[in-house]
Structures are given as structure tokens and as C-alpha cells.
Design a protein around this motif. Sequence first.
Motif, PDB file in Angstrom:
ATOM      1  N   LEU A 288       0.843  -1.187   0.000  1.00 35.48           N
ATOM      2  CA  LEU A 288       0.000   0.000   0.000  1.00 35.48           C
ATOM      3  C   LEU A 288       0.884   1.244   0.000  1.00 35.48           C
ATOM      4  O   LEU A 288       1.880   1.294   0.717  1.00 35.48           O
ATOM      5  CB  LEU A 288      -0.910   0.029   1.234  1.00 35.48           C
ATOM      6  CG  LEU A 288      -1.971  -1.055   1.314  1.00 35.48           C
ATOM      7  CD1 LEU A 288      -2.764  -0.893   2.617  1.00 35.48           C
ATOM      8  CD2 LEU A 288      -2.893  -1.022   0.113  1.00 35.48           C
ATOM      9  N   VAL A 289       0.501   2.220  -0.797  1.00 32.05           N
ATOM     10  CA  VAL A 289       1.221   3.489  -0.898  1.00 32.05           C
ATOM     11  C   VAL A 289       0.374   4.570  -0.238  1.00 32.05           C
ATOM     12  O   VAL A 289      -0.833   4.641  -0.463  1.00 32.05           O
ATOM     13  CB  VAL A 289       1.491   3.861  -2.373  1.00 32.05           C
ATOM     14  CG1 VAL A 289       2.167   5.214  -2.475  1.00 32.05           C
ATOM     15  CG2 VAL A 289       2.326   2.786  -3.049  1.00 32.05           C
ATOM     16  N   VAL A 290       1.000   5.406   0.592  1.00 35.64           N
ATOM     17  CA  VAL A 290       0.356   6.594   1.145  1.00 35.64           C
ATOM     18  C   VAL A 290       0.857   7.760   0.314  1.00 35.64           C
ATOM     19  O   VAL A 290       2.062   8.006   0.228  1.00 35.64           O
ATOM     20  CB  VAL A 290       0.699   6.789   2.636  1.00 35.64           C
ATOM     21  CG1 VAL A 290       0.056   8.070   3.165  1.00 35.64           C
ATOM     22  CG2 VAL A 290       0.257   5.583   3.454  1.00 35.64           C
ATOM     23  N   ASN A 291      -0.072   8.454  -0.317  1.00 34.83           N
ATOM     24  CA  ASN A 291       0.260   9.523  -1.252  1.00 34.83           C
ATOM     25  C   ASN A 291      -0.324  10.848  -0.773  1.00 34.83           C
ATOM     26  O   ASN A 291      -1.454  10.898  -0.309  1.00 34.83           O
ATOM     27  CB  ASN A 291      -0.319   9.179  -2.635  1.00 34.83           C
ATOM     28  CG  ASN A 291       0.073  10.178  -3.690  1.00 34.83           C
ATOM     29  OD1 ASN A 291       1.226  10.524  -3.841  1.00 34.83           O
ATOM     30  ND2 ASN A 291      -0.912  10.643  -4.443  1.00 34.83           N
ATOM     31  N   GLN A 292       0.469  11.891  -0.892  1.00 34.08           N
ATOM     32  CA  GLN A 292      -0.003  13.246  -0.615  1.00 34.08           C
ATOM     33  C   GLN A 292      -0.428  13.839  -1.943  1.00 34.08           C
ATOM     34  O   GLN A 292       0.426  14.083  -2.798  1.00 34.08           O
ATOM     35  CB  GLN A 292       1.115  14.085  -0.017  1.00 34.08           C
ATOM     36  CG  GLN A 292       1.708  13.495   1.239  1.00 34.08           C
ATOM     37  CD  GLN A 292       2.933  14.270   1.650  1.00 34.08           C
ATOM     38  OE1 GLN A 292       2.839  15.212   2.404  1.00 34.08           O
ATOM     39  NE2 GLN A 292       4.088  13.870   1.135  1.00 34.08           N
ATOM     40  N   LEU A 293      -1.710  14.032  -2.138  1.00 29.36           N
ATOM     41  CA  LEU A 293      -2.191  14.563  -3.408  1.00 29.36           C
ATOM     42  C   LEU A 293      -1.507  15.900  -3.692  1.00 29.36           C
ATOM     43  O   LEU A 293      -1.470  16.770  -2.839  1.00 29.36           O
ATOM     44  CB  LEU A 293      -3.707  14.721  -3.382  1.00 29.36           C
ATOM     45  CG  LEU A 293      -4.482  13.406  -3.244  1.00 29.36           C
ATOM     46  CD1 LEU A 293      -5.955  13.678  -3.023  1.00 29.36           C
ATOM     47  CD2 LEU A 293      -4.274  12.531  -4.456  1.00 29.36           C
ATOM     48  N   GLY A 294      -0.961  16.016  -4.853  1.00 33.03           N
ATOM     49  CA  GLY A 294      -0.252  17.232  -5.240  1.00 33.03           C
ATOM     50  C   GLY A 294       1.222  17.231  -4.884  1.00 33.03           C
ATOM     51  O   GLY A 294       1.986  18.035  -5.381  1.00 33.03           O
ATOM     52  N   TYR A 295       1.649  16.345  -3.987  1.00 34.63           N
ATOM     53  CA  TYR A 295       3.050  16.300  -3.560  1.00 34.63           C
ATOM     54  C   TYR A 295       3.734  14.982  -3.892  1.00 34.63           C
ATOM     55  O   TYR A 295       4.943  14.917  -4.019  1.00 34.63           O
ATOM     56  CB  TYR A 295       3.172  16.551  -2.052  1.00 34.63           C
ATOM     57  CG  TYR A 295       2.747  17.932  -1.641  1.00 34.63           C
ATOM     58  CD1 TYR A 295       3.595  19.013  -1.827  1.00 34.63           C
ATOM     59  CD2 TYR A 295       1.500  18.155  -1.081  1.00 34.63           C
ATOM     60  CE1 TYR A 295       3.205  20.283  -1.459  1.00 34.63           C
ATOM     61  CE2 TYR A 295       1.104  19.424  -0.716  1.00 34.63           C
ATOM     62  CZ  TYR A 295       1.959  20.487  -0.901  1.00 34.63           C
ATOM     63  OH  TYR A 295       1.564  21.745  -0.541  1.00 34.63           O
ATOM     64  N   GLY A 296       2.984  13.898  -3.953  1.00 41.98           N
ATOM     65  CA  GLY A 296       3.562  12.600  -4.263  1.00 41.98           C
ATOM     66  C   GLY A 296       3.589  11.666  -3.078  1.00 41.98           C
ATOM     67  O   GLY A 296       3.121  12.001  -1.985  1.00 41.98           O
ATOM     68  N   PRO A 297       4.128  10.474  -3.288  1.00 42.94           N
ATOM     69  CA  PRO A 297       4.137   9.458  -2.233  1.00 42.94           C
ATOM     70  C   PRO A 297       4.885   9.908  -0.978  1.00 42.94           C
ATOM     71  O   PRO A 297       5.937  10.518  -1.054  1.00 42.94           O
ATOM     72  CB  PRO A 297       4.840   8.270  -2.884  1.00 42.94           C
ATOM     73  CG  PRO A 297       4.629   8.463  -4.355  1.00 42.94           C
ATOM     74  CD  PRO A 297       4.650   9.953  -4.557  1.00 42.94           C
ATOM     75  N   ALA A 298       4.286   9.581   0.179  1.00 44.14           N
ATOM     76  CA  ALA A 298       4.905   9.893   1.466  1.00 44.14           C
ATOM     77  C   ALA A 298       5.508   8.643   2.094  1.00 44.14           C
ATOM     78  O   ALA A 298       6.308   8.741   3.003  1.00 44.14           O
ATOM     79  CB  ALA A 298       3.868  10.493   2.408  1.00 44.14           C
ATOM     80  N   GLY A 299       5.098   7.473   1.612  1.00 46.91           N
ATOM     81  CA  GLY A 299       5.615   6.222   2.155  1.00 46.91           C
ATOM     82  C   GLY A 299       4.803   5.055   1.652  1.00 46.91           C
ATOM     83  O   GLY A 299       3.830   5.217   0.919  1.00 46.91           O
ATOM     84  N   ASP A 300       5.228   3.854   2.055  1.00 46.76           N
ATOM     85  CA  ASP A 300       4.475   2.671   1.678  1.00 46.76           C
ATOM     86  C   ASP A 300       4.539   1.651   2.805  1.00 46.76           C
ATOM     87  O   ASP A 300       5.314   1.793   3.745  1.00 46.76           O
ATOM     88  CB  ASP A 300       4.975   2.075   0.366  1.00 46.76           C
ATOM     89  CG  ASP A 300       6.434   1.670   0.404  1.00 46.76           C
ATOM     90  OD1 ASP A 300       6.847   0.967   1.351  1.00 46.76           O
ATOM     91  OD2 ASP A 300       7.176   2.047  -0.518  1.00 46.76           O
TER      92      ASP A 300
END
Length: 158
Positions: free
Chosen positions: A74-86
Motif C-alpha cells: 500500500l502506498v500513502v500519497n499526498q495529493l499534489g506532492y507525491g508518495p509519502a511512504g508505503d
Amino acid sequence: MEVYDADAYLGDDDAMAAAHRQVVAGNGYHLYLLSLQPDIGVQVTIRLWDTPPAPPTDAEGHVPTSIESETGVLVVNQLGYGPAGDMTLPRPGVYEGYAWWENRQATADYYEATLRHPTDDTFENHLTQAWNNCPVTERYVLDLAYSREPEVVDEDEF
């Protein structure tokens, strides 16, 4: 924010619109978590259980949720900034449980209060310092448990 399977690249406008109404919403492969402010950092926690616990009684809100991961990542993504972690799951499959959150409104209120600061040469520095020192942590928690194998997709159908 968005949580999705590592191979689920396409977003979903309907799921995003649903998140505007219920804070957390998804389409099976994506979960959208909607903050009320765009600049103060938030915490996203994914916890795996044998059976997910009920959301805390003092949570600001909660919804039942489900996400399918064909890859087991699973990827945690910051919309507009990109992935924050997985996060690597124990195995691919469908995970079900609850999404709950706290301090969403308090963080939004603090955010709005910092914007009311008088505009001068130090305003931008004031905002950065204020947002980095928010007195509460906006937090979203996914309490999930493995439910079943992922759906098999026949590549020849496409």
C-alpha cells in the motif's frame, strides 16, 4: 491524502467526491482521506489486526472501509506532492475494517486562525512556524484485517 495498491495508478473522481461528503471513501483499490486544510502535516497510520477493533468512542468520526491490494504493498500519497511512504502487507488480498480520525476540525480551526495573522514581511515565516508547531496532530487511522484473496483479473479481457 490517498492510500492505494502499488499497481493502482488511476485515481477515481467519484471516490474523491464521496470523501468530500464522508471524510474517507474509496473504490476498492483507492482510499481518499480528506483533510480540511492543505498545509499542516497529518499522520496516517495503517494497523493490521486479526479482527479490527471498533473505532475509539472519542474518535471525531469513522467509517467502515475496504481496500484490495494485488501487490501486497500500500502506498500513502499526498495529493499534489507525491508518495509519502508505503507499507508491505503480510500478503496480497482484500483488507477490511474501519477508518477513523481525530483532530481534523481542531487542525482546520488552527489553520484558519493562523491565516488571520496581519500581513507583513514576516507573514510567510509566521505561517511556516505556526504550521510546524500546530498544537494538535490531525490523525487518520486505518484499522484493517485480511479478509480474502484478491480478485483475479484476466488480462486477456482487455
